[in-house]
Design a protein around this motif. Structure first.
Motif, short mmCIF file in Angstrom:
data_model
loop_
_atom_site.label_atom_id
_atom_site.label_comp_id
_atom_site.label_asym_id
_atom_site.label_seq_id
_atom_site.Cartn_x
_atom_site.Cartn_y
_atom_site.Cartn_z
N ILE A 99 55.35 11.26 53.76
CA ILE A 99 54.93 12.02 54.94
C ILE A 99 54.45 11.05 56.00
O ILE A 99 53.67 10.14 55.72
N LYS A 100 54.89 11.26 57.24
CA LYS A 100 54.41 10.46 58.36
C LYS A 100 53.13 11.11 58.88
O LYS A 100 53.09 12.32 59.11
N VAL A 101 52.07 10.32 59.04
CA VAL A 101 50.78 10.84 59.49
C VAL A 101 50.34 10.13 60.76
O VAL A 101 50.81 9.04 61.08
N ASP A 102 49.42 10.76 61.49
CA ASP A 102 48.89 10.15 62.71
C ASP A 102 47.85 9.09 62.40
O ASP A 102 47.77 8.07 63.07
N ASP A 103 47.00 9.36 61.40
CA ASP A 103 46.01 8.37 60.98
C ASP A 103 45.68 8.60 59.50
O ASP A 103 45.87 9.69 58.98
N HIS A 104 45.21 7.55 58.87
CA HIS A 104 44.81 7.64 57.47
C HIS A 104 43.37 8.11 57.39
O HIS A 104 42.51 7.63 58.11
N GLY A 105 43.11 9.06 56.49
CA GLY A 105 41.76 9.53 56.29
C GLY A 105 40.88 8.47 55.67
O GLY A 105 41.35 7.63 54.90
N GLU A 106 39.62 8.50 55.99
CA GLU A 106 38.66 7.55 55.42
C GLU A 106 38.26 8.00 54.02
O GLU A 106 38.18 9.18 53.73
N MET A 150 52.84 0.14 64.39
CA MET A 150 53.79 0.61 63.40
C MET A 150 53.37 2.00 62.93
O MET A 150 52.19 2.33 62.92
N PRO A 151 54.33 2.81 62.50
CA PRO A 151 54.00 4.16 62.02
C PRO A 151 53.22 4.12 60.71
O PRO A 151 53.34 3.19 59.92
N LEU A 152 52.43 5.15 60.49
CA LEU A 152 51.64 5.29 59.27
C LEU A 152 52.27 6.34 58.37
O LEU A 152 52.70 7.40 58.84
N TYR A 153 52.32 6.05 57.08
CA TYR A 153 52.92 6.97 56.11
C TYR A 153 52.02 7.11 54.90
O TYR A 153 51.24 6.23 54.58
N GLU A 154 52.18 8.26 54.22
CA GLU A 154 51.55 8.49 52.94
C GLU A 154 52.64 8.85 51.94
O GLU A 154 53.53 9.64 52.26
N HIS A 155 52.58 8.28 50.76
CA HIS A 155 53.59 8.49 49.73
C HIS A 155 52.91 8.94 48.45
O HIS A 155 51.86 8.42 48.09
N VAL A 156 53.53 9.89 47.76
CA VAL A 156 53.12 10.26 46.41
C VAL A 156 54.37 10.17 45.56
O VAL A 156 55.42 10.67 45.95
N PHE A 157 54.26 9.48 44.43
CA PHE A 157 55.40 9.47 43.52
C PHE A 157 54.93 9.73 42.11
O PHE A 157 53.80 9.45 41.74
N ILE A 158 55.85 10.31 41.33
CA ILE A 158 55.57 10.66 39.94
C ILE A 158 56.48 9.81 39.07
O ILE A 158 57.69 9.78 39.26
N PHE A 205 49.46 7.41 44.64
CA PHE A 205 49.34 7.72 46.06
C PHE A 205 49.23 6.41 46.83
O PHE A 205 48.44 5.55 46.48
N LEU A 206 50.07 6.26 47.86
CA LEU A 206 50.08 5.04 48.68
C LEU A 206 49.88 5.39 50.14
O LEU A 206 50.46 6.36 50.63
#
Length: 117
Positions: free
Chosen positions: A91-98, A1-9, A62-63
């Protein structure tokens, strides 16, 4: 499945527990639609560069998610309809940072910066 990062205010007049409750709410929306919440961070109240809906400050969250596209679309749709959420960025990302994000790291833990002249 695709990886995403979300920021909401979310609005500044919410309490901290209510803002963190929004994170849990949107995590359950993802889980109900076949995705999962990999990591979450509550960044706290921060001052914004400009007013949004007459608010100078907001609760930032941040999710990191691993979910199919329909689950992401449903979560974004519900975020936009929610009265307490002011802005959303996905934002769609390739991998999540550690480890923690840059916002959560202490200044001395960050990589050394170039000296100013």
């Amino acid at each position: 499945m695709p990886l995403y990062e979300h920021v909401f205010i979310s609005r500044q007049d919410l309490s901290g527990s209510q803002a963190e409750g929004l994170i849990e709410h949107f995590g359950t929306v993802l889980a109900d639609n076949g995705g999962k919440l990999v990591d979450q961070e509550y960044w706290g109240i921060k001052t914004m560069a400009y007013k949004i809906n007459k608010n100078r400050k907001g609760h930032y969250a941040f999710l990191k998610t691993d979910a199919p596209v329909p689950a992401i679309q449903e979560m974004e749709r519900l975020m936009r309809l929610h009265d307490d959420v002011m802005r959303v960025l996905t934002i769609k990302v390739d991998d999540h940072g550690e480890g923690p994000s840059v916002q959560m790291q202490k200044r001395d833990e960050r990589a050394e910066r170039r000296e100013r002249r």
